[in-house]
Design an enzyme around this catalytic site. Structure first.
Site, PDB file in Angstrom:
ATOM      1  CE  LYS A   1      37.865  49.104  43.476  1.00 44.94           C
ATOM      2  NZ  LYS A   1      38.626  50.343  43.661  1.00 44.94           N
TER       3      LYS A   1
HETATM    4  N1  PMP Z   1      36.916  56.461  42.525  1.00 45.04           N
HETATM    5  C1  PMP Z   1      37.971  55.646  42.493  1.00 45.04           C
HETATM    6  C2  PMP Z   1      39.036  55.882  41.485  1.00 45.04           C
HETATM    7  C3  PMP Z   1      38.079  54.581  43.405  1.00 45.04           C
HETATM    8  O1  PMP Z   1      39.126  53.775  43.389  1.00 45.04           O
HETATM    9  C4  PMP Z   1      37.065  54.395  44.371  1.00 45.04           C
HETATM   10  C5  PMP Z   1      37.179  53.270  45.360  1.00 45.04           C
HETATM   11  N2  PMP Z   1      36.676  52.078  44.850  1.00 45.04           N
HETATM   12  C6  PMP Z   1      35.975  55.265  44.366  1.00 45.04           C
HETATM   13  C7  PMP Z   1      35.941  56.288  43.427  1.00 45.04           C
HETATM   14  C8  PMP Z   1      34.852  55.091  45.338  1.00 45.04           C
HETATM   15  O2  PMP Z   1      34.117  53.942  44.992  1.00 45.04           O
HETATM   16  P1  PMP Z   1      33.360  53.078  46.100  1.00 45.04           P
HETATM   17  O3  PMP Z   1      32.498  53.999  46.828  1.00 45.04           O
HETATM   18  O4  PMP Z   1      32.614  52.074  45.296  1.00 45.04           O
HETATM   19  O5  PMP Z   1      34.395  52.463  46.961  1.00 45.04           O
END
Ligand code: PMP
Length: 312
Positions: free
Chosen positions: A164
């Protein structure tokens, strides 16, 4: 400094590099490496107002992902995970928030400017603020209208999609701008192969004949923590979940149900894709059951999911 955005009204303190500083003093140099090259890693986490008090949802998993994202870019976060936990809990207490969004970030800061970041110090910060439904209350109830983005998701052979990283979010920004510009609530992004990847900030699930499918980690997606949680919840409810699916664009149109998951989006039904109604064009029964269970767990954490919560 320009006027404070409404979402940050009332926020007094930011944790920055080991200190609690006044909101207005939490500053970064304009020559910081991450500003120029996108070399930061971050997390988005929610704290919920549970029956047992404010609790951070899946904090450990978010912390693990933060350090794993950092590892990919040789970002050595100069704090132990326990220190970030303490800082976050203390911030939420100081802000007297029952529920909030939590944004930890670590990035190459102000040092010599050039692609090699190794001489730049790693700067770390955490902000918390109140936050409601990201895609809106109505979207949680009725579903959201989506469109396939003309921007493809970068492949994980180009930029690791499991990390991320701040810089990679330009792809999500482009997809969001396009969707909003065309009056859709959210985008769905295809991967380089033309199959479904995810939303700009969400993972995607499909329901067909009572079984649940979500795009696999090899489809250039982020390994979402809400995705993992919803897979567990669905399996615990007795559903067959296929978590390594390859989903084509056409399969979206003919799905019985579709929904997004994400820290921000929580569990948001998708009611249309490219103006094609999905199912009955509103929240479907499986989505409803999963969403209800998801929010019930967040309201009164059952013992079974106790290790998903870090109490403030
Ligand atoms: N895909 C992307 C590109 C994201 O930015 C997010 C948000 N973090 C998610 C999926 C979902 O991840 P999470 O459930 O960990 O927030």
């Amino acid at each position: 400094m320009s006027e404070r955005p409404e979402m940050f009204e009332g926020v007094d303190t930011i944790w920055q590099d080991g200190e609690f500083v006044d909101f207005e003093d939490a500053q970064v140099h304009v020559l910081a490496h991450a500003l120029h090259y996108g070399t930061g890693v971050f997390e988005g986490v929610r704290c919920y107002d549970t029956d047992d008090g404010p609790a951070i949802f899946r904090w450990q998993e978010h912390l693990d992902r933060l350090y794993e994202s950092a590892k990919v870019y040789d970002i050595e976060i100069p704090f132990e995970p326990e220190e970030l936990t303490e800082a976050t809990v203390e911030l939420i207490r100081r802000e007297e928030l029952d529920s909030c969004y939590i944004r930890p970030i670590a990035f190459y800061g102000y040092g010599p400017l050039g692609l090699n970041p190794s001489e730049s110090p790693v700067e770390t910060a955490i902000g918390v603020w109140p936050w409601g439904a990201y895609l809106g209350e109505e979207a949680l109830k009725e579903g959201i209208d989506t469109a396939i983005s003309s921007w493809r998701k970068h492949s994980s052979s180009q930029i690791p999609t499991s990390a991320k990283t701040t810089g990679t979010y330009v792809n999500s920004v482009l997809a969001s701008l396009e969707a909003k510009g065309n009056d859709y609530g959210e985008a769905i992004v295809l991967n380089k192969e033309g199959n479904v990847a995810e939303g700009p900030g969400e993972n995607i699930f499909l329901v067909r004949d009572g079984e649940i499918y979500t795009t696999g980690l090899a489809e250039s997606i982020l390994d979402g923590i809400t995705r993992r949680s919803v897979i567990t919840i669905a399996e615990d409810l007795g559903y067959e979940v296929h978590d390594d699916a390859t989903i084509s664009r056409g399969e979206l149109y003919t799905a019985d149900e579709l929904f997004f998951t994400g820290t921000a989006a929580e569990v948001t039904p998708i009611r249309s894709v490219d103006d094609n109604e999905i199912g009955a064009g509103t929240k479907g029964p499986v989505t409803d059951e999963l969403q209800t269970r998801f929010f019930d767990i967040l309201e009164s954490p059952p013992e079974q999911y106790d290790d998903w919560f870090t109490y403030v």
